[in-house]
Design a protein around this motif. Sequence first.
Motif, mmCIF file in Angstrom:
data_model
loop_
_atom_site.group_PDB
_atom_site.id
_atom_site.type_symbol
_atom_site.label_atom_id
_atom_site.label_comp_id
_atom_site.label_asym_id
_atom_site.label_seq_id
_atom_site.Cartn_x
_atom_site.Cartn_y
_atom_site.Cartn_z
ATOM 1 N N TYR A 10 -5.713 1.184 1.191
ATOM 2 C CA TYR A 10 -6.425 1.525 -0.046
ATOM 3 C C TYR A 10 -7.561 2.503 0.241
ATOM 4 C CZ TYR A 10 -9.998 0.591 -3.665
ATOM 5 O OH TYR A 10 -10.975 0.703 -4.614
ATOM 6 N N VAL A 11 -8.320 2.233 1.288
ATOM 7 C CA VAL A 11 -9.441 3.107 1.645
ATOM 8 C C VAL A 11 -8.923 4.477 2.083
ATOM 9 C CG1 VAL A 11 -11.333 3.448 3.295
ATOM 10 C CG2 VAL A 11 -10.999 1.209 2.221
ATOM 11 N N ASN A 12 -7.871 4.465 2.916
ATOM 12 C CA ASN A 12 -7.297 5.729 3.399
ATOM 13 C C ASN A 12 -6.747 6.590 2.275
ATOM 14 O OD1 ASN A 12 -7.930 5.312 6.066
ATOM 15 N ND2 ASN A 12 -6.003 4.242 6.513
ATOM 16 N N ALA A 13 -6.287 5.930 1.218
ATOM 17 C CA ALA A 13 -5.720 6.676 0.093
ATOM 18 C C ALA A 13 -6.814 7.190 -0.847
ATOM 19 C CB ALA A 13 -4.733 5.795 -0.668
ATOM 20 N N GLY A 14 -8.062 7.040 -0.441
ATOM 21 C CA GLY A 14 -9.166 7.502 -1.287
ATOM 22 C C GLY A 14 -9.462 6.530 -2.405
ATOM 23 N N TYR A 15 -9.498 5.231 -2.080
ATOM 24 C CA TYR A 15 -9.790 4.169 -3.052
ATOM 25 C C TYR A 15 -8.784 4.170 -4.193
ATOM 26 C CZ TYR A 15 -13.980 4.516 -0.299
ATOM 27 O OH TYR A 15 -14.829 4.586 0.768
ATOM 28 N N LYS A 16 -7.533 4.364 -3.822
ATOM 29 C CA LYS A 16 -6.470 4.310 -4.832
ATOM 30 C C LYS A 16 -5.472 3.238 -4.450
ATOM 31 C CE LYS A 16 -6.566 8.642 -7.236
ATOM 32 N NZ LYS A 16 -7.773 9.223 -6.600
ATOM 33 N N LYS A 17 -5.103 2.457 -5.457
ATOM 34 C CA LYS A 17 -4.129 1.392 -5.231
ATOM 35 C C LYS A 17 -2.745 1.888 -5.625
ATOM 36 C CE LYS A 17 -6.616 -1.558 -7.708
ATOM 37 N NZ LYS A 17 -6.930 -2.770 -8.511
ATOM 38 N N THR A 18 -1.745 1.424 -4.899
ATOM 39 C CA THR A 18 -0.379 1.606 -5.390
ATOM 40 C C THR A 18 -0.143 0.503 -6.426
ATOM 41 O OG1 THR A 18 0.512 0.105 -3.736
ATOM 42 C CG2 THR A 18 0.372 2.438 -3.127
#
Lengths: 327, 97
Positions: free
Chosen positions: A145-153
């Motif tokens: 989640y953090v690596n994705a720029g605080y975005k959840k799948t």
Amino acid sequence: MSSEWTKKDYWGAVRSRISAFRMRYAVEPGLYAIGEPGAESDVFVTANYKLSFDTVRKSLKGLNAWILVLDTKSINVWCAAGKGTFGTDELVKRVNEAQLDKIVNHKRLVVPQLGAVGVNARAVQQATGFRVHFGPVYAKDVPAYVNAGYKKTDEMRLVKFTMLDRLILTPMEINPSMKKFPLFALIALILFGLQPSGILFKDAWAGGLPFLLLGLAAIFSGAFITPVFLPFIPFRSFAVKGWIAGMIFTSAIMKTMSLDVLPAISSYIFFPLASSYIALQFTGSTTFTGMSGVRKELKIALPVYLIFTALSVILLITDKLSQWNVI
Amino acid sequence: MKYLLDVTSLEFFPKKCTGCGRCVDVCPHGVFAMRDKRAVITDSNLCMECGACALNCEFGAIKVDAGVGCAAALINSIITGGPPSCDCGGTTGSDCC
């Protein structure tokens, strides 16, 4: 604070799953450091149930981060959020107490998504200036989640309820039922041992033993089999699921015994219902049952439980009285 | 897994929705989705009435009678006449939740 678990942490995790130890398994609320966090590091919010805290710190392995622990009276995030202890007021209080605005230079709080039941993101921002980001449901997804720029799948948003999840919950379903078992056993033994001349131990044992076995089977089917095989047992109602499982076990055991007609009918009435009642308790532990549904089940099930339990007792007493040639 | 059908108290008022997407973000059962920049309900039977969406909707577009879906809590509330509570009497030996 290390992100590694010690042997003691593993043992604590096991104990908290099987006994009331869970109610004392707590960490001190406040701010903790994982690795060597600085002013840029993320702040992850969690509950002071040690198993919650341990799960979060384990998932942050290799990261430098802050963990802000709220006082939830040693209850996990989701349940505490439902009660309001993991909530807006407590979060605001802890942010202020830790003087978080002096420790970090950003305005991000990562709150577990299930905490949204008690945390009003807007109200927290108004009170503290910190913006609440609802992170993934499961701590293990935090690094992604953090690596994705605080975005959840989409996947990270959904709560699961696997067979293993359900299996882990069963000790705490069996425990409370087993606490009531001695009382049931005592009543059964007295009832069967009772003779005009007093209580006969031999009769109590011979007559009561089948009932004790049936009682244990009802607990097993209601508190273990129904939860574990939940989606595979037909019907949505937990009361019906528990009754079906209970009926299967009761029938199987009854086949190996030769009870008189009245005690047999009484058993067929009572034990599947006991299993049903116990299975209904599991609604409190699932991740998908709601209050309106449980209320609807209880509205129908409670009168059924009361009436048919009374009926099965009456049948047993009738049997007893006919043995004594009273009727 | 789905529980009983057509029982949820979840209510959605599309006219108040501004399309911020917060409900989609907080729902653990995917009850909400975004369509044409507004929230829509996908399947209300998936709702477990946790209340996260209603609490976090700034525009009052969602209403739900949230509470603990625990049989023991509801039985207690019937006996005591109080609201359903997960506390099971508040003793340290509590076996709830």
